[in-house]
Design a protein around this motif. Structure first.
Motif, PDB file in Angstrom:
ATOM      1  N   THR A 206      34.567  26.754  10.742  1.00 55.98           N
ATOM      2  CA  THR A 206      34.040  26.825   9.772  1.00 55.98           C
ATOM      3  C   THR A 206      33.069  27.800   9.262  1.00 55.98           C
ATOM      4  O   THR A 206      32.479  27.962  10.337  1.00 55.98           O
ATOM      5  N   LEU A 207      32.207  27.568   8.043  1.00 51.18           N
ATOM      6  CA  LEU A 207      31.253  28.524   7.980  1.00 51.18           C
ATOM      7  C   LEU A 207      29.678  28.165   8.024  1.00 51.18           C
ATOM      8  O   LEU A 207      29.710  27.286   7.125  1.00 51.18           O
ATOM      9  N   THR A 208      29.356  28.796   8.443  1.00 50.62           N
ATOM     10  CA  THR A 208      27.480  28.053   8.969  1.00 50.62           C
ATOM     11  C   THR A 208      26.106  28.643   8.696  1.00 50.62           C
ATOM     12  O   THR A 208      26.990  30.452   8.790  1.00 50.62           O
ATOM     13  N   ASP A 209      24.957  28.808   8.860  1.00 51.18           N
ATOM     14  CA  ASP A 209      24.218  29.868   8.161  1.00 51.18           C
ATOM     15  C   ASP A 209      23.515  30.037   9.948  1.00 51.18           C
ATOM     16  O   ASP A 209      23.556  28.340  10.792  1.00 51.18           O
ATOM     17  N   SER A 210      23.490  30.895  10.644  1.00 47.00           N
ATOM     18  CA  SER A 210      22.932  31.183  11.843  1.00 47.00           C
ATOM     19  C   SER A 210      22.077  30.511  12.416  1.00 47.00           C
ATOM     20  O   SER A 210      22.122  29.706  13.613  1.00 47.00           O
ATOM     21  N   GLY A 211      21.267  29.952  11.437  1.00 46.52           N
ATOM     22  CA  GLY A 211      19.515  29.519  11.899  1.00 46.52           C
ATOM     23  C   GLY A 211      20.330  28.103  12.634  1.00 46.52           C
ATOM     24  O   GLY A 211      19.426  26.769  13.722  1.00 46.52           O
ATOM     25  N   THR A 212      21.128  27.324  11.192  1.00 46.58           N
ATOM     26  CA  THR A 212      21.498  25.778  11.796  1.00 46.58           C
ATOM     27  C   THR A 212      22.336  25.604  12.685  1.00 46.58           C
ATOM     28  O   THR A 212      21.458  25.111  14.342  1.00 46.58           O
ATOM     29  N   PHE A 213      23.314  26.387  13.450  1.00 46.56           N
ATOM     30  CA  PHE A 213      24.121  26.523  14.364  1.00 46.56           C
ATOM     31  C   PHE A 213      23.303  26.601  15.469  1.00 46.56           C
ATOM     32  O   PHE A 213      23.432  26.250  16.454  1.00 46.56           O
ATOM     33  N   LEU A 214      22.370  27.350  15.573  1.00 45.92           N
ATOM     34  CA  LEU A 214      21.821  27.560  17.311  1.00 45.92           C
ATOM     35  C   LEU A 214      20.927  26.256  16.721  1.00 45.92           C
ATOM     36  O   LEU A 214      20.836  26.202  18.400  1.00 45.92           O
ATOM     37  N   ALA A 215      20.023  25.750  16.166  1.00 42.88           N
ATOM     38  CA  ALA A 215      19.585  24.727  16.439  1.00 42.88           C
ATOM     39  C   ALA A 215      20.393  23.592  17.191  1.00 42.88           C
ATOM     40  O   ALA A 215      19.944  22.620  18.149  1.00 42.88           O
ATOM     41  N   TYR A 216      21.687  23.395  16.264  1.00 38.49           N
ATOM     42  CA  TYR A 216      22.229  21.927  17.129  1.00 38.49           C
ATOM     43  C   TYR A 216      22.872  23.007  18.331  1.00 38.49           C
ATOM     44  O   TYR A 216      23.207  22.145  19.031  1.00 38.49           O
ATOM     45  N   THR A 217      22.878  24.286  17.888  1.00 36.28           N
ATOM     46  CA  THR A 217      23.817  24.365  19.565  1.00 36.28           C
ATOM     47  C   THR A 217      22.158  24.115  20.967  1.00 36.28           C
ATOM     48  O   THR A 217      22.666  24.052  21.670  1.00 36.28           O
ATOM     49  N   GLN A 218      21.053  24.796  20.275  1.00 35.19           N
ATOM     50  CA  GLN A 218      20.124  24.082  21.551  1.00 35.19           C
ATOM     51  C   GLN A 218      20.293  22.747  21.968  1.00 35.19           C
ATOM     52  O   GLN A 218      20.361  22.691  23.323  1.00 35.19           O
ATOM     53  N   GLU A 219      20.394  21.844  20.935  1.00 33.31           N
ATOM     54  CA  GLU A 219      20.143  20.355  21.609  1.00 33.31           C
ATOM     55  C   GLU A 219      21.585  20.053  21.323  1.00 33.31           C
ATOM     56  O   GLU A 219      21.693  18.585  21.982  1.00 33.31           O
ATOM     57  N   GLY A 220      22.904  20.679  21.845  1.00 33.47           N
ATOM     58  CA  GLY A 220      24.215  20.279  23.004  1.00 33.47           C
ATOM     59  C   GLY A 220      24.891  19.309  21.994  1.00 33.47           C
ATOM     60  O   GLY A 220      25.824  18.816  22.327  1.00 33.47           O
ATOM     61  N   ARG A 221      24.474  19.818  20.486  1.00 36.46           N
ATOM     62  CA  ARG A 221      25.159  18.242  19.354  1.00 36.46           C
ATOM     63  C   ARG A 221      26.885  19.268  19.114  1.00 36.46           C
ATOM     64  O   ARG A 221      27.160  18.160  18.946  1.00 36.46           O
ATOM     65  N   ILE A 222      27.260  20.682  19.269  1.00 34.75           N
ATOM     66  CA  ILE A 222      28.162  21.246  18.960  1.00 34.75           C
ATOM     67  C   ILE A 222      29.180  21.854  20.523  1.00 34.75           C
ATOM     68  O   ILE A 222      28.008  22.539  20.939  1.00 34.75           O
ATOM     69  N   GLN A 223      30.140  21.648  20.036  1.00 39.39           N
ATOM     70  CA  GLN A 223      30.443  22.686  21.294  1.00 39.39           C
ATOM     71  C   GLN A 223      31.625  23.815  20.592  1.00 39.39           C
ATOM     72  O   GLN A 223      31.821  24.590  21.305  1.00 39.39           O
ATOM     73  N   ILE A 224      31.479  24.411  19.455  1.00 36.13           N
ATOM     74  CA  ILE A 224      32.471  25.708  18.583  1.00 36.13           C
ATOM     75  C   ILE A 224      31.397  26.163  19.322  1.00 36.13           C
ATOM     76  O   ILE A 224      30.131  26.220  19.354  1.00 36.13           O
ATOM     77  N   VAL A 225      31.889  27.851  19.244  1.00 34.42           N
ATOM     78  CA  VAL A 225      30.958  29.375  18.860  1.00 34.42           C
ATOM     79  C   VAL A 225      31.443  29.779  18.020  1.00 34.42           C
ATOM     80  O   VAL A 225      31.951  29.947  16.741  1.00 34.42           O
ATOM     81  N   PRO A 226      29.940  31.266  18.060  1.00 36.02           N
ATOM     82  CA  PRO A 226      30.731  31.823  16.619  1.00 36.02           C
ATOM     83  C   PRO A 226      31.528  32.873  17.307  1.00 36.02           C
ATOM     84  O   PRO A 226      31.859  33.323  18.447  1.00 36.02           O
ATOM     85  N   ILE A 227      32.220  33.441  16.069  1.00 33.33           N
ATOM     86  CA  ILE A 227      33.481  34.494  16.193  1.00 33.33           C
ATOM     87  C   ILE A 227      33.411  35.219  15.699  1.00 33.33           C
ATOM     88  O   ILE A 227      33.230  36.254  15.718  1.00 33.33           O
ATOM     89  N   VAL A 228      32.721  35.276  13.922  1.00 35.40           N
ATOM     90  CA  VAL A 228      32.531  36.443  13.495  1.00 35.40           C
ATOM     91  C   VAL A 228      31.196  36.172  13.211  1.00 35.40           C
ATOM     92  O   VAL A 228      30.518  35.364  12.181  1.00 35.40           O
ATOM     93  N   THR A 229      30.264  37.347  13.400  1.00 35.84           N
ATOM     94  CA  THR A 229      28.668  37.024  12.679  1.00 35.84           C
ATOM     95  C   THR A 229      28.859  38.173  12.543  1.00 35.84           C
ATOM     96  O   THR A 229      26.971  38.251  11.751  1.00 35.84           O
ATOM     97  N   THR A 230      29.349  39.516  11.849  1.00 34.37           N
ATOM     98  CA  THR A 230      29.001  40.626  11.031  1.00 34.37           C
ATOM     99  C   THR A 230      29.289  40.781   9.600  1.00 34.37           C
ATOM    100  O   THR A 230      30.746  40.553   9.228  1.00 34.37           O
ATOM    101  N   GLY A 231      29.076  41.680   9.043  1.00 35.92           N
ATOM    102  CA  GLY A 231      29.724  41.963   7.945  1.00 35.92           C
ATOM    103  C   GLY A 231      28.982  42.226   6.160  1.00 35.92           C
ATOM    104  O   GLY A 231      27.880  40.862   6.463  1.00 35.92           O
ATOM    105  N   ASP A 232      28.709  42.579   5.678  1.00 35.67           N
ATOM    106  CA  ASP A 232      28.147  42.526   3.857  1.00 35.67           C
ATOM    107  C   ASP A 232      28.166  41.058   3.303  1.00 35.67           C
ATOM    108  O   ASP A 232      27.262  40.403   3.176  1.00 35.67           O
ATOM    109  N   GLU A 233      29.606  40.753   3.622  1.00 35.72           N
ATOM    110  CA  GLU A 233      30.088  39.224   3.018  1.00 35.72           C
ATOM    111  C   GLU A 233      29.060  37.897   3.808  1.00 35.72           C
ATOM    112  O   GLU A 233      29.123  37.001   3.082  1.00 35.72           O
ATOM    113  N   LEU A 234      28.499  37.927   5.103  1.00 38.26           N
ATOM    114  CA  LEU A 234      27.987  37.131   5.915  1.00 38.26           C
ATOM    115  C   LEU A 234      26.391  37.340   5.611  1.00 38.26           C
ATOM    116  O   LEU A 234      25.103  35.929   5.737  1.00 38.26           O
TER     117      LEU A 234
END
Length: 293
Positions: A206-234
């Motif tokens: 999925t496409l997510t903003d980094s802030g919400t992803f980090l918040a949900y990861t810290q809470e242990g609510r998701i198990q998916i990981v960042p894969i593409v995190t850089t570039g002007d498109e993002l």
């Protein structure tokens, strides 16, 4: 003139006066309340709650009320005059909002990045690709093997959804072609947090903003990981827009104070530090640092 006629005239005078008072007050904003319509990412991460607390301490007579939804919903609230100020992240629609006279100006306040996240084993093999290449690969693999490769879209007309559609267009296919191309493509119709939960449950990208992803990861609510995190498109820029008081009886003074607070040294410091202690890194970058070159 008899007493009955005098009484009728007196009643009419009172009714006219009451109507005049109502007509006047209905066009006046409640300056003790400020309605902020914002994206789910600013709400889900908790940043806005911290900003709200600091703002109310500085402007003790103002009570901030927050309405959270996608950027599309936030813009609708602004067009109807149901909010005083908007916090969104879709530059094209924000500029249209101001150009069409619904907002007075667009002020950038912060940025972070959209991330493409997904299963740790990366079944579409997108690691090392840019966002456009990654989307094309996910579509190709998903159409060929929908049981193994899936993509979860917000599908809610939010700023994140708008960026997703833009990246699909950059791959050379229309969004309509993508959304109707098979079981690999899932539309949640929900906010960012709920879409992340869905993607995690389905082992989907999925496409997510980094802030919400980090918040949900810290809470242990998701198990998916960042894969593409850089570039002007993002690159993901957040902006604030007061609703035009010439269109609706909004609390424009409060809205402008809120925008000024967001870009003030105090507001920018809150943005700069938010999340560092809890998540190990800030969830947003203050606009005062300038955009990345």
């Amino acid at each position: 003139m008899n007493r009955r006629n005098l009484a009728i005239i007196g009643i009419l005078v009172v009714l006219v006066a009451v109507a005049g008072i109502y007509a006047y007050t209905s066009t006046q904003a409640d300056t003790s309340r400020l309605i902020v319509s914002t994206t789910t990412s600013l709400e889900d991460t908790g940043l806005l709650e911290e900003i709200e607390t600091a703002f109310e301490e500085e402007y003790s007579g103002v009570d901030v009320s927050v309405i959270s939804g996608g950027t599309g919903i936030a813009l609708q609230y602004g067009e109807r005059g149901d909010a005083d100020v908007l916090l969104t992240h879709d530059k094209v629609r924000e500029e249209e909002f101001v150009e069409n006279g619904f907002g007075t100006e667009r002020t950038e306040i912060a940025y972070n990045y959209f991330w493409i996240v997904g299963p740790e084993d990366d079944p579409a093999e997108i690691s090392g690709l840019n966002a456009t290449e990654a989307f094309a690969k996910i579509m190709e693999k998903g159409q060929n093997n929908p049981d193994k490769v899936k993509f979860a879209s917000r599908g809610d007309d939010s700023g994140t959804h708008a960026r997703e559609k833009l990246i699909w267009e950059m791959t050379g296919v229309s969004y309509d072609e993508v959304s109707g191309s098979g079981a690999w493509y899932i539309e949640s119709g929900r906010g960012m947090g709920q879409t992340l939960l869905l993607a995690s449950e389905q082992d989907a990208y999925t496409l997510t903003d980094s802030g919400t992803f980090l918040a949900y990861t810290q809470e242990g609510r998701i198990q998916i990981v960042p894969i593409v995190t850089t570039g002007d498109e993002l690159l993901n820029i957040y902006a604030a827009m007061p609703v035009n008081p010439e269109r609706h009886p909004v609390n424009y003074e409060g809205a402008q104070n809120f925008v000024d607070f967001l870009v003030s040294p105090e507001g920018q410091e809150i943005i700069q530090n938010y999340g560092e202690e809890q998540y190990g890194e800030p969830l947003f970058n203050p606009i005062s640092e300038g955009l990345p070159s």
